[in-house]
Design an enzyme around this catalytic site. Structure first.
Site, PDB file in Angstrom:
ATOM      1  N   CYS A 131       0.805  -1.218   0.000  1.00 19.05           N
ATOM      2  CA  CYS A 131       0.000   0.000   0.000  1.00 19.05           C
ATOM      3  C   CYS A 131       0.842   1.274   0.000  1.00 19.05           C
ATOM      4  O   CYS A 131       0.351   2.339  -0.369  1.00 19.05           O
ATOM      5  CB  CYS A 131      -0.934   0.000   1.212  1.00 19.05           C
ATOM      6  SG  CYS A 131      -2.179  -1.314   1.179  1.00 19.05           S
ATOM      7  N   ALA A 132       2.088   1.188   0.403  1.00 18.56           N
ATOM      8  CA  ALA A 132       2.967   2.358   0.400  1.00 18.56           C
ATOM      9  C   ALA A 132       3.499   2.667  -0.995  1.00 18.56           C
ATOM     10  O   ALA A 132       4.143   3.705  -1.198  1.00 18.56           O
ATOM     11  CB  ALA A 132       4.139   2.142   1.363  1.00 18.56           C
TER      12      ALA A 132
END
Length: 343
Positions: A139-140
């Protein structure tokens, strides 16, 4: 500074409502009815109405091995990236042959040759285009992808195309009857985005970028490699970690770059889920209205992993002025940061 010269977001054609996801999951988790009914309120609490899927709903009820999942990933991811790249280049007013480097971010599928090499068979990029495929940022990846693309643009003094695609849906394994997999069915969707970064004057410009990793947190989120695919790893502690630890890390990043929270006009966050959105709001003492775009993207598309923060940026970018902090959390457990100077 490298300038954000184009941004495009795309989604696959299949739409799954949250009600359909809940009833489909109830069918899959029939062997553990007590677990599912105990977890069922998460579908209403997730703040998601619909999400897009690379495959129709019936696909999830059949058994699939690595080969099946890879075939779906290869076909759909490449089609989405081609669409996003074309739209992004059109907005930037340039052709594929003017791109000096491609950075490709994905954590939901594996391709060798990589997706960028395959895309070069469809669009007329130059043969000497620099390629940087990156796997594992989760998700980063949207924010850290911007950071890598900006660094590459500075190093080459050239134009960089950032491509981000995540097909979370086809990673679903119907034999994984765990709490984490129930959460995954309530949260995840599929999508892609492209960002064009050019070394020229103007706004919005990509300023300082950075990241922070917390030791001893490898089990907070990620994948386990299983015989039939990737198994989701989720910790229920993520909202608490956000409330307690993200703001100090963000303040330290800003301080290293001669900035403080008071120098910011706003934020662009990755909305991992409703509880994460609320934790972000509380951590930075923001009014609920400041999270409207995050909630809107989550409601319409679900959590698309690395792609999601770029959908939020696309919603906010036309009204942005001053300095904005982009941030997303991912496996490691880590946070990515990027300052966007919108003039």
């Amino acid at each position: 500074m490298p300038r954000l010269a184009g941004l495009a977001t795309v989604v696959p054609r299949y739409v799954i409502t949250q009600d359909e996801a809940r009833e489909g999951a109830r069918r899959v988790f029939a062997a553990r009815p007590e677990l599912f009914e105990r977890m069922a309120p998460i579908y209403d609490a997730a703040g998601i109405d619909t999400r897009r899927s690379a495959v129709p709903l019936d696909w999830y009820f059949a058994p699939h091995d690595w080969h099946d999942r890879s075939a779906v990933f290869m076909d759909t991811a490449l089609d989405l990236l081609e669409d996003a790249a074309r739209r992004c280049l059109d907005e930037g007013g340039i052709g594929a042959g003017e791109v000096d480097a491609i950075v490709t971010i994905c954590s939901t599928g594996i391709a060798t040759p990589s997706l960028d090499a395959r895309l070069m068979e469809r669009l007329p990029f130059r043969p000497d285009t620099v390629r940087l495929p990156v796997f594992g940022l989760g998700c980063a990846g949207g924010v850290l992808g911007l950071a890598r693309a900006a660094a590459l643009s500075r190093a080459l003094n050239g134009t960089v195309l950032l491509l981000v695609v995540e097909l979370c849906g086809p990673t679903f394994r119907r034999g994984d009857l765990t709490k984490s997999n129930v959460v995954a069915t309530a949260l995840f969707g599929d999508g892609a985005a492209a960002v064009l970064i050019r070394p020229e004057d103007g706004a919005p410009a990509l300023g300082p970028t950075g990241e922070h990793r917390w030791p001893g947190t490898l089990d907070v989120m990620g994948w386990s490699v299983e015989a039939d695919g990737l198994g989701v790893i989720f910790s229920r502690d993520i909202p608490a970690l956000v409330r307690r630890d993200l703001r100090p890390a963000a303040e330290a990043f800003l301080e290293r770059n001669g900035l403080g929270l008071g120098d910011l006009s706003g934020f662009v966050f990755h909305p991992g889920g409703t509880k994460v959105v609320e934790a972000l709001r509380d951590a930075f003492e923001l009014p609920d209205a400041a999270m409207a775009a995050e909630r809107s993207v989550l409601r319409r598309y679900g959590n698309m992993s690395a792609v999601t923060v770029l959908f939020v940026l696309a919603e906010k970018r036309r009204q942005m002025a001053g300095r904005w902090l982009l941030s997303a959390l991912g496996p490691g457990f880590c946070a990515g940061f990027a300052v966007l100077d919108c003039g």
